[in-house]
Design an enzyme around this catalytic site. Structure first.
Site, PDB file in Angstrom:
ATOM      1  N   GLU A 105       0.839  -1.209   0.000  1.00 45.75           N
ATOM      2  CA  GLU A 105       0.000   0.000   0.000  1.00 45.75           C
ATOM      3  C   GLU A 105       0.872   1.257   0.000  1.00 45.75           C
ATOM      4  O   GLU A 105       0.578   2.235  -0.694  1.00 45.75           O
ATOM      5  CB  GLU A 105      -0.954  -0.027   1.194  1.00 45.75           C
ATOM      6  N   GLU A 125      -3.554  -9.885   3.338  1.00 43.62           N
ATOM      7  CA  GLU A 125      -4.445  -9.589   4.471  1.00 43.62           C
ATOM      8  C   GLU A 125      -5.587 -10.589   4.603  1.00 43.62           C
ATOM      9  O   GLU A 125      -5.973 -10.970   5.710  1.00 43.62           O
ATOM     10  CB  GLU A 125      -5.050  -8.177   4.319  1.00 43.62           C
TER      11      GLU A 125
END
Ligand code: 3HC
Ligand code: NAI
Length: 727
Positions: A105, A125
């Site tokens: 990210e 995730e």
């Protein structure tokens, strides 16, 4: 935490620093944000490079801090990612090692991304029960389109730099000097307009059938997730990227993240993540541990027996680039084995080719097929995978002991037999160990490593290191019949069969267990493994067959309840999938579609009639509790017997070897979440109803823990009684 330095006159380099994987703790995120602000404010800085220390960009948010995160907490990482993107100066990510989760990210917040050829990126995730929560679900679809983003975010798979380049995640691959090349690029692009490089400003690439793509993806993940929430929430977040402006999509991502973070599933999956790493740090009851024992290098290994297990084991060893000798008992079996191994290796090579990896694993020079034990003279390690027959195994180990070099490690793949009895026939019992692979051995990640009474710490360290080399998770356990996994499986299967006697159909039991999240219920699993395996073992133990004392009641062994149902099926040749019939009916021998079988229904009613059993309706709750709590109960006994040194060991074995659903954290974690008093009271209830089933009687260790006020799981082993001193 994040070092700021100048590279040349105009470029600032911010290096993330948090060993071992540069996890983005709040201190790292804060320092990163400060670095970006500092560079922005300094007029002499024209461009910025973000990289990671020790050859790794970042493995993402610090998972250890999740348990203390409040669902309402504002994600500081997301703010820092958007701060990076808003920077007035070009920011280049120099990706080495890994950029995973929050690490990726951060890189997506940058305006350019350069990666080393061996670097891996991804959004794992979902495997931790959450979703990318620092705007990753909103940026990735804008960058690479919906189908590719759906794949990456819902599977959590890592992609190598070559694939990342193809997908458009990175802009350039370098073979060396990643940071230097990023500095060059940063200098080159300074002053160019940044708007087109800001992913949040891009539209999601449109597709005519977007709605259909999203709904198909939802159906697919729901089918595969078996109750896991995170893949579905990932799709919701990606859908928001399609339907909403960026800022609103980010709000939706946060809302879904908060929901998942507060769910028990995220806790269970994060527990499983750390449990997998904890089992590597093995300890023996004597106190000897991974810290002091060192593994010996294994360059050449041998496998004896190329049946179901041996062929998969050979494939795993070859894939790990070892020299391998594969030995069979006769030419016919050798030819069958060679063909099977060759086709497995070809399949592996084609998979590796698809994912852009080098596929030189089929190198025939590394693999030797033989009938001659003399070919094992110079191997460093042998794995025996012949029939489950103690006399045969002893004969093989006796031979190995005389033929192999004295320092060779001798491993057995037995699924239940006594390691000490096998070791006793060799002249080096301290080099004998159990290495219990799971079927199919080239796929399943678990290696149960069984220490015998004489097994040396070096032998253990070598077997544990072998697991790692084979990309498996090794779990060290003690020696008893069935070790940890199969010992706990026995009462589970026993309950499933008793439930059939009492009125259930196989599919009712399977559906209840699959509804809980298992990939397969007990009856589908038994049919797949082959019913004859257990039959042979029961005959060996004298529970059925010629060794059974005449006059033994059909449904009783000593004072215990026994079900002859599986024996009757085997007597009819119903061995499971391979025979085309077992607990289910298959389209042909070897068929895979399990159909309910009217023959079996009749058979069960006649059986109940013969034995005066009145069929009753058994609800899902009872099916699940009897099967799972019987298994868990055995787990407590295994801890008390010090066969497993911690509940994490049991949980990892069940997740990786038996398909226990990760979002339930493993059997012992599950017990801790439903509450030990609850498990105890249900076992008490069922054992009162079935006093002739000893495996339903609560383990004294479970009772002790409840009496102690049900301490948290991490404290359980401190309450195990230490063996009395020999002095
Ligand atoms: N946070 C905290 N600790 C972490 C971590 C993380 N993200 N990733 C790894 N660690 C720890 C491990 O627990 C282990 O600790 P230990 O030495 O005390 O046992 C140590 O780092 C080394 O890890 P491994 O043993 O796994 O080392 P490997 O070299 O085999 O693998 C890896 C490295 C591929 C990076 C692997 O550790 C990994 O997959 N890590 C998790 C990556 C991940 O899931 N990232 C997403 C995090 S969630 C997130 O970013 C949310 C965001 O969207 C907001
Ligand atoms: P299998 O019956 O498929 O294969 C055994 C192989 O050993 C056969 O190919 C046979 O020809 C060979 N063999 C027999 N005697 C030999 C000798 N003297 N020298 C060389 N080769 C010989 O058996 P499978 O299922 O592969 O099991 C092997 C071992 O692995 C057993 O101990 C079993 O309990 C264990 N195991 C089996 C699992 C399974 O799912 N099948 C799972 C985990 C362990």
């Amino acid at each position: 935490m994040a070092q700021y330095r100048r590279a040349g006159a105009a470029v600032a380099v911010i290096r993330l620093h948090n060993a071992p994987v540069n996890a983005l703790s709040s201190a790292v995120v804060q320092a990163l944000a400060q670095g970006v602000k500092k560079a922005d404010l300094d007029p002499s800085v024209k461009a910025v490079v973000i990289c990671g220390a020790n050859g790794k960009f970042s493995a993402g948010a610090d998972i250890r801090t999740f348990s203390s995160l409040q669902p309402r907490d504002r994600p500081a990482l997301a703010e820092t990612v958007s701060l990076i993107e808003r920077s007035q100066k070009p920011v280049v990510a120099a990706i080495e090692g890994v950029a995973l989760g929050g690490g990726l990210e951060v890189a997506l917040g940058c305006h350019y991304r350069i990666a080393h050829a061996q670097a891996r990126v991804g959004f794992p995730e979902v495997l931790l029960g959450i979703l990318p929560a620092a705007e990753g679900t909103q940026r990735l679809p804008r960058l690479i389109g919906i189908p590719a983003a759906l794949d990456l975010i819902t599977t959590g798979r890592h992609v190598l730099a070559a694939e990342a380049l193809k997908l458009g995640i990175i802009d350039e691959i370098v073979k060396e000097n990643t940071v230097e090349r990023a500095i060059e690029l940063a200098s080159k692009v300074s002053g160019q307009p940044l708007g087109p490089r800001k992913i949040s400003l891009k539209p999601v690439p449109d597709l005519p059938d977007m709605e259909a793509i999203l709904s198909e993806a939802l159906v697919k993940v729901k089918r595969k997730a078996r109750g896991r929430l995170s893949p579905e929430m990932c799709i919701q977040a990606i859908k928001a990227a399609v339907q909403l402006p960026f800022a609103e999509g980010v709000e939706k991502e946060r809302e879904l993240f908060r929901f998942l973070l507060g769910s028990g599933q995220a806790k269970a999956q994060q527990y499983a993540f750390f449990a997998e790493r904890a089992v590597e740090k093995w300890t023996m009851p004597s106190g000897t541990s991974w810290k002091t024992a060192s593994a010996q290098p294994i360059r050449k290994a041998a496998v004896i027996g190329l049946g179901t297990m041996g062929r998969g084991i050979v494939t795993s060893l070859v894939k790990a680039k070892m020299l391998v000798v594969a030995l069979e008992q006769d030419q016919k079996q050798l030819d069958i084995g060679r063909e099977a191994v060759t086709s497995l290796l070809q399949w592996e090579a084609s998979k590796m080719q698809q994912s852009g990896q080098s596929q030189d694993i089929c190198d025939p020079a590394r693999l030797q097929f033989t009938l001659d034990f003399g070919a094992l003279r110079d191997v460093d390690l042998v794995i025996e995978a012949v029939f489950e027959d103690m006399a045969l195994k002893k004969e093989i180990f006796r031979k190995l002991s005389t033929i192999c070099k004295p320092e060779a490690f001798l491993c057995t793949n037995t699924s239940a037999l006594d390691i000490d009895e096998i070791a006793a026939v060799t002249s080096h019992p301290h080099q004998v160990i159990g290495t219990h692979f799971f079927s199919p051995a080239h796929v399943m990640k678990l290696l149960e490593v069984i220490r015998g009474h004489h097994t040396s710490p070096t032998t253990i360290a070598t077997a544990m290191s072998l697991a790692k080399t084979l990309n498996k998770v090794g779990v060290l356990v003690g020696n008893c019949f069935g070790f940890v996994g199969n010992r706990m499986m026995a009462p589970y299967v026993e309950q499933a069969i008793f439930l059939l006697e009492e009125g259930c159909k196989p599919e009712e039991v399977d559906q209840a267990v699959e509804g809980f999240g298992f990939h397969m219920g007990p009856f589908r699993m038994l049919d797949l493994a082959g019913l004859d395996v257990g039959w042979r073992s029961r005959k060996g133990q004298g529970l059925t067959g010629p060794k059974l004392a005449p006059g033994t009641p059909a449904r009783q062994r000593e004072s215990r309840r026994y079900s002859p149902l599986p024996d009757f099926l085997c007597e009819q040749g119903r061995y499971g999938q391979k025979a085309g019939k077992g607990w289910y009916l298959y389209e042909k021998p070897g068929g895979r579609t399990a159909n309910p079988d009217p023959w079996l229904y009749n058979f069960l009613s006649e059986y109940r009639e013969t034995h005066g059993i009145k069929a009753r309706f058994v609800d899902q709750e009872e099916i699940l509790e009897r099967c799972l709590y019987a298994l868990i109960n055995e787990g407590f006994q295994i801890l008390a017997d010090r066969i497993a040194s911690a509940p994490e060991d049991i949980d990892v074995i069940y997740i990786y070897g038996y398909g226990w659903p990760t979002h339930r954290g493993g059997p012992m974690f599950h017990a801790s979440t439903v509450g030990l008093p609850h498990v105890l009271s249900r076992l008490q209830k069922y054992s009162e109803a079935h006093p002739d089933i000893p495996k339903l009687q609560p383990s004294p260790f479970l009772k002790k823990l409840v009496a102690l006020g049900s301490p948290p799981l991490r404290e359980w082993v401190s309450h195990v009684r230490q063996p009395s001193s020999k002095l």
